[in-house]
Design a protein around this motif. Sequence first.
Motif, PDB file in Angstrom:
ATOM      1  N   THR A   1     -10.415  12.477   1.438  1.00  0.00           N
ATOM      2  CA  THR A   1      -9.318  12.756   0.512  1.00  0.00           C
ATOM      3  C   THR A   1      -9.015  11.534  -0.341  1.00  0.00           C
ATOM      4  O   THR A   1      -8.769  11.655  -1.552  1.00  0.00           O
ATOM      5  CB  THR A   1      -8.058  13.187   1.292  1.00  0.00           C
ATOM      6  OG1 THR A   1      -8.388  14.305   2.120  1.00  0.00           O
ATOM      7  CG2 THR A   1      -6.939  13.561   0.352  1.00  0.00           C
ATOM      8  N   ALA A   2      -9.035  10.360   0.258  1.00  0.00           N
ATOM      9  CA  ALA A   2      -8.802   9.133  -0.508  1.00  0.00           C
ATOM     10  C   ALA A   2      -9.908   8.916  -1.535  1.00  0.00           C
ATOM     11  O   ALA A   2      -9.640   8.503  -2.671  1.00  0.00           O
ATOM     12  CB  ALA A   2      -8.716   7.938   0.440  1.00  0.00           C
TER      13      ALA A   2
ATOM     14  N   ASP B   1      -1.169   5.835   2.649  1.00  0.00           N
ATOM     15  CA  ASP B   1      -0.315   7.002   2.837  1.00  0.00           C
ATOM     16  C   ASP B   1      -0.737   7.798   4.067  1.00  0.00           C
ATOM     17  O   ASP B   1      -0.004   8.671   4.521  1.00  0.00           O
ATOM     18  CB  ASP B   1      -0.356   7.876   1.587  1.00  0.00           C
ATOM     19  CG  ASP B   1       0.792   8.845   1.506  1.00  0.00           C
ATOM     20  OD1 ASP B   1       1.880   8.523   2.024  1.00  0.00           O
ATOM     21  OD2 ASP B   1       0.610   9.924   0.912  1.00  0.00           O
TER      22      ASP B   1
ATOM     23  N   TYR C   1     -10.403   9.637   4.808  1.00  0.00           N
ATOM     24  CA  TYR C   1     -11.290   8.944   3.875  1.00  0.00           C
ATOM     25  C   TYR C   1     -11.827   9.871   2.771  1.00  0.00           C
ATOM     26  O   TYR C   1     -11.862   9.467   1.609  1.00  0.00           O
ATOM     27  CB  TYR C   1     -12.446   8.273   4.617  1.00  0.00           C
ATOM     28  CG  TYR C   1     -12.044   6.978   5.272  1.00  0.00           C
ATOM     29  CD1 TYR C   1     -11.800   5.850   4.516  1.00  0.00           C
ATOM     30  CD2 TYR C   1     -11.905   6.893   6.655  1.00  0.00           C
ATOM     31  CE1 TYR C   1     -11.427   4.651   5.110  1.00  0.00           C
ATOM     32  CE2 TYR C   1     -11.531   5.707   7.250  1.00  0.00           C
ATOM     33  CZ  TYR C   1     -11.296   4.589   6.484  1.00  0.00           C
ATOM     34  OH  TYR C   1     -10.916   3.417   7.070  1.00  0.00           O
TER      35      TYR C   1
ATOM     36  N   GLY D   1      -7.288   4.813  -4.358  1.00  0.00           N
ATOM     37  CA  GLY D   1      -7.867   5.052  -3.031  1.00  0.00           C
ATOM     38  C   GLY D   1      -7.157   4.272  -1.945  1.00  0.00           C
ATOM     39  O   GLY D   1      -6.905   4.775  -0.852  1.00  0.00           O
ATOM     40  N   LYS D   2      -6.814   3.031  -2.237  1.00  0.00           N
ATOM     41  CA  LYS D   2      -6.106   2.194  -1.267  1.00  0.00           C
ATOM     42  C   LYS D   2      -4.711   2.758  -0.981  1.00  0.00           C
ATOM     43  O   LYS D   2      -4.275   2.808   0.171  1.00  0.00           O
ATOM     44  CB  LYS D   2      -6.016   0.760  -1.788  1.00  0.00           C
ATOM     45  CG  LYS D   2      -5.290  -0.192  -0.877  1.00  0.00           C
ATOM     46  CD  LYS D   2      -6.000  -0.343   0.447  1.00  0.00           C
ATOM     47  CE  LYS D   2      -5.289  -1.371   1.306  1.00  0.00           C
ATOM     48  NZ  LYS D   2      -5.797  -1.396   2.667  1.00  0.00           N
TER      49      LYS D   2
ATOM     50  N   ARG E   1      -9.291  11.277  -4.431  1.00  0.00           N
ATOM     51  CA  ARG E   1      -8.220  10.790  -5.302  1.00  0.00           C
ATOM     52  C   ARG E   1      -8.695   9.629  -6.166  1.00  0.00           C
ATOM     53  O   ARG E   1      -8.335   9.532  -7.343  1.00  0.00           O
ATOM     54  CB  ARG E   1      -7.014  10.370  -4.473  1.00  0.00           C
ATOM     55  CG  ARG E   1      -6.290  11.543  -3.864  1.00  0.00           C
ATOM     56  CD  ARG E   1      -5.048  11.114  -3.137  1.00  0.00           C
ATOM     57  NE  ARG E   1      -4.443  12.238  -2.434  1.00  0.00           N
ATOM     58  CZ  ARG E   1      -3.386  12.135  -1.664  1.00  0.00           C
ATOM     59  NH1 ARG E   1      -2.809  10.955  -1.488  1.00  0.00           N
ATOM     60  NH2 ARG E   1      -2.904  13.198  -1.053  1.00  0.00           N
ATOM     61  N   ALA E   2      -9.516   8.774  -5.598  1.00  0.00           N
ATOM     62  CA  ALA E   2     -10.060   7.662  -6.373  1.00  0.00           C
ATOM     63  C   ALA E   2     -10.989   8.173  -7.472  1.00  0.00           C
ATOM     64  O   ALA E   2     -10.942   7.683  -8.607  1.00  0.00           O
ATOM     65  CB  ALA E   2     -10.798   6.701  -5.450  1.00  0.00           C
TER      66      ALA E   2
ATOM     67  N   ALA F   1      -3.809   5.837  -1.293  1.00  0.00           N
ATOM     68  CA  ALA F   1      -3.980   7.081  -0.539  1.00  0.00           C
ATOM     69  C   ALA F   1      -4.229   6.787   0.938  1.00  0.00           C
ATOM     70  O   ALA F   1      -3.675   7.459   1.817  1.00  0.00           O
ATOM     71  CB  ALA F   1      -5.137   7.894  -1.127  1.00  0.00           C
ATOM     72  N   ARG F   2      -5.053   5.777   1.213  1.00  0.00           N
ATOM     73  CA  ARG F   2      -5.313   5.426   2.617  1.00  0.00           C
ATOM     74  C   ARG F   2      -4.056   4.891   3.294  1.00  0.00           C
ATOM     75  O   ARG F   2      -3.801   5.150   4.452  1.00  0.00           O
ATOM     76  CB  ARG F   2      -6.427   4.379   2.714  1.00  0.00           C
ATOM     77  CG  ARG F   2      -7.805   4.940   2.626  1.00  0.00           C
ATOM     78  CD  ARG F   2      -8.136   5.944   3.712  1.00  0.00           C
ATOM     79  NE  ARG F   2      -8.116   5.317   5.031  1.00  0.00           N
ATOM     80  CZ  ARG F   2      -7.886   5.978   6.158  1.00  0.00           C
ATOM     81  NH1 ARG F   2      -7.658   7.266   6.150  1.00  0.00           N
ATOM     82  NH2 ARG F   2      -7.878   5.340   7.299  1.00  0.00           N
TER      83      ARG F   2
END
Length: 65
Positions: free
Chosen positions: A37-38, A31, A35, A25-26, A41-42, A28-29
């Motif tokens: 989407t992150a 990138d 929020y 998640g971190k 992914r998490a 993704a953020r």
Amino acid sequence: MHVAVLLLAIALVIVVAALAALGAGKLARMDGVSYPTALTRAAVTFAAVITLACTGAGALRAFLD
């Protein structure tokens, strides 16, 4: 004794899955994604780690019986 080892193993898998999800998640953020989407992914990473642990345990069970 076996129950204690099993519970500790389950706790370890959950902690590792949570840390992997947090990292995903971190990243993704960082990138630049939103929020939701992150978070997605998490969640996918958490589910993948849990699934991998269950698959590995199932494969090892054949050898331990």
